[in-house]
Design a protein around this motif. Structure first.
Motif, PDB file in Angstrom:
ATOM      1  N   ILE A 107       0.845  -1.197   0.000  1.00  0.00           N
ATOM      2  CA  ILE A 107       0.000   0.000   0.000  1.00  0.00           C
ATOM      3  C   ILE A 107       0.881   1.248   0.000  1.00  0.00           C
ATOM      4  CG2 ILE A 107      -1.763   1.287   1.255  1.00  0.00           C
ATOM      5  CD1 ILE A 107      -2.575  -1.476   2.500  1.00  0.00           C
ATOM      6  N   SER A 108       0.751   2.032  -1.046  1.00  0.00           N
ATOM      7  CA  SER A 108       1.541   3.261  -1.177  1.00  0.00           C
ATOM      8  C   SER A 108       0.914   4.413  -0.412  1.00  0.00           C
ATOM      9  CB  SER A 108       1.671   3.646  -2.653  1.00  0.00           C
ATOM     10  OG  SER A 108       2.393   4.859  -2.776  1.00  0.00           O
ATOM     11  N   HIS A 109       1.741   5.224   0.201  1.00  0.00           N
ATOM     12  CA  HIS A 109       1.279   6.439   0.865  1.00  0.00           C
ATOM     13  C   HIS A 109       1.700   7.690   0.077  1.00  0.00           C
ATOM     14  CE1 HIS A 109       5.400   5.861   2.125  1.00  0.00           C
ATOM     15  NE2 HIS A 109       5.451   7.122   2.484  1.00  0.00           N
ATOM     16  N   ILE A 110       2.290   7.453  -1.082  1.00  0.00           N
ATOM     17  CA  ILE A 110       2.756   8.534  -1.954  1.00  0.00           C
ATOM     18  C   ILE A 110       1.914   8.519  -3.224  1.00  0.00           C
ATOM     19  CG2 ILE A 110       4.727   9.457  -3.244  1.00  0.00           C
ATOM     20  CD1 ILE A 110       5.063   9.589  -0.186  1.00  0.00           C
ATOM     21  N   GLU A 111       1.309   9.640  -3.535  1.00  0.00           N
ATOM     22  CA  GLU A 111       0.385   9.728  -4.671  1.00  0.00           C
ATOM     23  C   GLU A 111       1.033   9.319  -5.997  1.00  0.00           C
ATOM     24  OE1 GLU A 111      -2.139  13.221  -6.946  1.00  0.00           O
ATOM     25  OE2 GLU A 111      -1.718  13.447  -4.818  1.00  0.00           O
ATOM     26  N   ASP A 112       2.304   9.646  -6.184  1.00  0.00           N
ATOM     27  CA  ASP A 112       2.978   9.365  -7.452  1.00  0.00           C
ATOM     28  C   ASP A 112       3.397   7.904  -7.627  1.00  0.00           C
ATOM     29  OD1 ASP A 112       2.716  12.019  -8.123  1.00  0.00           O
ATOM     30  OD2 ASP A 112       4.736  12.551  -7.472  1.00  0.00           O
ATOM     31  N   VAL A 113       3.245   7.095  -6.589  1.00  0.00           N
ATOM     32  CA  VAL A 113       3.629   5.681  -6.675  1.00  0.00           C
ATOM     33  C   VAL A 113       2.387   4.833  -6.494  1.00  0.00           C
ATOM     34  CG1 VAL A 113       5.050   3.847  -5.709  1.00  0.00           C
ATOM     35  CG2 VAL A 113       5.933   6.196  -5.756  1.00  0.00           C
ATOM     36  N   ASP A 114       1.968   4.190  -7.563  1.00  0.00           N
ATOM     37  CA  ASP A 114       0.791   3.340  -7.532  1.00  0.00           C
ATOM     38  C   ASP A 114       1.072   2.077  -6.718  1.00  0.00           C
ATOM     39  OD1 ASP A 114      -0.966   1.033  -8.972  1.00  0.00           O
ATOM     40  OD2 ASP A 114      -1.984   2.980  -9.000  1.00  0.00           O
ATOM     41  N   SER A 115       0.135   1.680  -5.896  1.00  0.00           N
ATOM     42  CA  SER A 115       0.300   0.501  -5.045  1.00  0.00           C
ATOM     43  C   SER A 115       0.585  -0.766  -5.838  1.00  0.00           C
ATOM     44  CB  SER A 115      -0.941   0.299  -4.171  1.00  0.00           C
ATOM     45  OG  SER A 115      -1.072   1.358  -3.249  1.00  0.00           O
ATOM     46  N   THR A 116       0.039  -0.885  -7.045  1.00  0.00           N
ATOM     47  CA  THR A 116       0.274  -2.102  -7.832  1.00  0.00           C
ATOM     48  C   THR A 116       1.755  -2.254  -8.179  1.00  0.00           C
ATOM     49  OG1 THR A 116      -0.290  -0.948  -9.885  1.00  0.00           O
ATOM     50  CG2 THR A 116      -2.048  -2.181  -8.795  1.00  0.00           C
ATOM     51  N   ARG A 117       2.461  -1.156  -8.373  1.00  0.00           N
ATOM     52  CA  ARG A 117       3.902  -1.239  -8.655  1.00  0.00           C
ATOM     53  C   ARG A 117       4.647  -1.839  -7.467  1.00  0.00           C
ATOM     54  NH1 ARG A 117       5.881   4.526 -10.247  1.00  0.00           N
ATOM     55  NH2 ARG A 117       7.815   3.441 -10.777  1.00  0.00           N
ATOM     56  N   ILE A 118       4.236  -1.453  -6.262  1.00  0.00           N
ATOM     57  CA  ILE A 118       4.878  -1.981  -5.052  1.00  0.00           C
ATOM     58  C   ILE A 118       4.558  -3.462  -4.899  1.00  0.00           C
ATOM     59  CG2 ILE A 118       4.979  -1.812  -2.536  1.00  0.00           C
ATOM     60  CD1 ILE A 118       4.242   1.182  -2.887  1.00  0.00           C
ATOM     61  N   LYS A 119       3.287  -3.824  -5.061  1.00  0.00           N
ATOM     62  CA  LYS A 119       2.868  -5.218  -4.898  1.00  0.00           C
ATOM     63  C   LYS A 119       3.617  -6.158  -5.832  1.00  0.00           C
ATOM     64  CE  LYS A 119      -1.737  -4.065  -3.255  1.00  0.00           C
ATOM     65  NZ  LYS A 119      -3.141  -3.925  -3.594  1.00  0.00           N
ATOM     66  N   VAL A 120       3.835  -5.723  -7.062  1.00  0.00           N
ATOM     67  CA  VAL A 120       4.548  -6.547  -8.042  1.00  0.00           C
ATOM     68  C   VAL A 120       5.986  -6.791  -7.601  1.00  0.00           C
ATOM     69  CG1 VAL A 120       5.504  -6.505 -10.384  1.00  0.00           C
ATOM     70  CG2 VAL A 120       3.114  -5.894 -10.009  1.00  0.00           C
ATOM     71  N   LEU A 121       6.604  -5.808  -6.975  1.00  0.00           N
ATOM     72  CA  LEU A 121       8.028  -5.889  -6.626  1.00  0.00           C
ATOM     73  C   LEU A 121       8.302  -6.531  -5.270  1.00  0.00           C
ATOM     74  CD1 LEU A 121       9.000  -2.357  -7.910  1.00  0.00           C
ATOM     75  CD2 LEU A 121       9.672  -4.544  -8.933  1.00  0.00           C
ATOM     76  N   LEU A 122       7.299  -6.610  -4.404  1.00  0.00           N
ATOM     77  CA  LEU A 122       7.510  -7.139  -3.053  1.00  0.00           C
ATOM     78  C   LEU A 122       8.039  -8.571  -3.039  1.00  0.00           C
ATOM     79  CD1 LEU A 122       4.563  -5.692  -0.951  1.00  0.00           C
ATOM     80  CD2 LEU A 122       7.007  -5.373  -0.534  1.00  0.00           C
ATOM     81  N   ASP A 123       7.666  -9.364  -3.994  1.00  0.00           N
ATOM     82  CA  ASP A 123       8.119 -10.755  -4.030  1.00  0.00           C
ATOM     83  C   ASP A 123       9.425 -10.943  -4.794  1.00  0.00           C
ATOM     84  OD1 ASP A 123       5.973 -11.676  -2.521  1.00  0.00           O
ATOM     85  OD2 ASP A 123       4.706 -11.885  -4.298  1.00  0.00           O
ATOM     86  N   SER A 124       9.981  -9.842  -5.279  1.00  0.00           N
ATOM     87  CA  SER A 124      11.188  -9.994  -6.087  1.00  0.00           C
ATOM     88  C   SER A 124      12.288  -8.993  -5.739  1.00  0.00           C
ATOM     89  CB  SER A 124      10.840  -9.907  -7.578  1.00  0.00           C
ATOM     90  OG  SER A 124      10.152  -8.679  -7.839  1.00  0.00           O
ATOM     91  N   PHE A 125      12.107  -7.731  -6.082  1.00  0.00           N
ATOM     92  CA  PHE A 125      13.201  -6.775  -6.008  1.00  0.00           C
ATOM     93  C   PHE A 125      13.072  -5.717  -4.913  1.00  0.00           C
ATOM     94  CE2 PHE A 125      13.583  -8.351 -10.355  1.00  0.00           C
ATOM     95  CZ  PHE A 125      14.953  -8.571 -10.434  1.00  0.00           C
ATOM     96  N   TYR A 126      11.999  -5.713  -4.132  1.00  0.00           N
ATOM     97  CA  TYR A 126      11.801  -4.659  -3.126  1.00  0.00           C
ATOM     98  C   TYR A 126      11.364  -5.258  -1.803  1.00  0.00           C
ATOM     99  CZ  TYR A 126       9.730  -0.529  -0.834  1.00  0.00           C
ATOM    100  OH  TYR A 126       9.411   0.473   0.050  1.00  0.00           O
ATOM    101  N   GLU A 127      12.039  -4.857  -0.738  1.00  0.00           N
ATOM    102  CA  GLU A 127      11.597  -5.192   0.611  1.00  0.00           C
ATOM    103  C   GLU A 127      11.717  -3.930   1.456  1.00  0.00           C
ATOM    104  OE1 GLU A 127      14.384  -7.603   3.114  1.00  0.00           O
ATOM    105  OE2 GLU A 127      15.541  -7.694   1.250  1.00  0.00           O
TER     106      GLU A 127
END
Length: 160
Positions: A46-66
Motif C-alpha cells: 500500500i503506497s502512501h505517496i500519490e505518485d507511486v501506484d500501489s500495484t507497482r509496489i505489490k509486483v516488486l515485493l516478491d522480487s526486487f523490493y523489501e
C-alpha cells in the motif's frame, strides 16, 4: 538478474519513488524507514505517496523490493542512498536532525567493504556549511562520519 543490492533510507516522497524505480530497473532494494506504520503499509503493498501506484509496489515485493525499519539490513548492500526530510525552521534554516540521525545509523551499520554514498551531494561528497553554522559541531559531524567506519565516507548533504 539483479544489478546488485542497495538500501534507500527514507521511504517518503523522494525515497519511495527512487526505491521503486531502482527495483523496476533490476536492483534489489531494501527500503528503510523509521516509521513503522509506513513500513507496515508498504509491506502490504500500500503506497502512501500519490505518485507511486500501489500495484507497482505489490509486483516488486516478491522480487526486487523489501521494506524494513532494521538498519542492520544495510550490511548486505553495496550502495546506500539517504532520502530524509530537511524541513526549514521558523528562520528558514534547514533542520538537519533527520539527516544527522540517518547518517549516523548508516555509518554504524556499514560493512567494512562498503563505501556508503549520499547522492544529494552532487557527486563529489562536499560538505556545505552555512555561514552562521556552529563550525566546530559541523566539523565534528563530518569527521565522525568520515572516520567512524574504517575510514569510509558517509556524509555529504545538500545543506549543512
Amino acid at each position: 538478474m539483479s544489478l546488485g543490492r542497495i538500501a534507500v533510507v527514507g521511504q517518503g516522497y523522494v525515497g519511495l519513488p527512487l526505491s521503486i524505480c531502482a527495483a523496476e530497473a533490476g536492483w534489489n532494494v531494501v527500503g528503510i524507514d523509521v516509521n513503522s506504520e509506513i513500513v507496515q503499509s508498504l509491506g502490504h503493498g500500500i503506497s502512501h505517496i500519490e505518485d507511486v501506484d500501489s500495484t507497482r509496489i505489490k509486483v516488486l515485493l516478491d522480487s526486487f523490493y523489501e521494506v524494513t525499519t532494521d538498519f542492520s539490513m544495510i550490511k548486505n548492500c553495496s550502495v546506500v542512498i539517504i532520502c530524509v526530510p530537511t524541513p526549514l525552521d521558523k528562520n528558514n534554516k534547514p533542520n538537519l536532525n533527520y539527516l544527522i540521525t540517518a547518517a549516523k545509523l548508516v555509518a554504524e551499520s556499514c560493512a567494512r567493504n562498503m563505501v556508503p554514498v549520499v547522492l544529494e551531494c552532487g557527486g563529489k561528497d562536499p560538505v556545505i556549511v552555512d555561514s552562521d553554522a556552529k563550525l566546530k559541531l559541523a566539523a565534528e559531524y563530518a569527521v565522525w562520519s568520515a572516520m567512524a567506519n574504517a575510514g569510509q565516507s558517509c556524509i555529504g548533504a545538500e545543506r549543512v
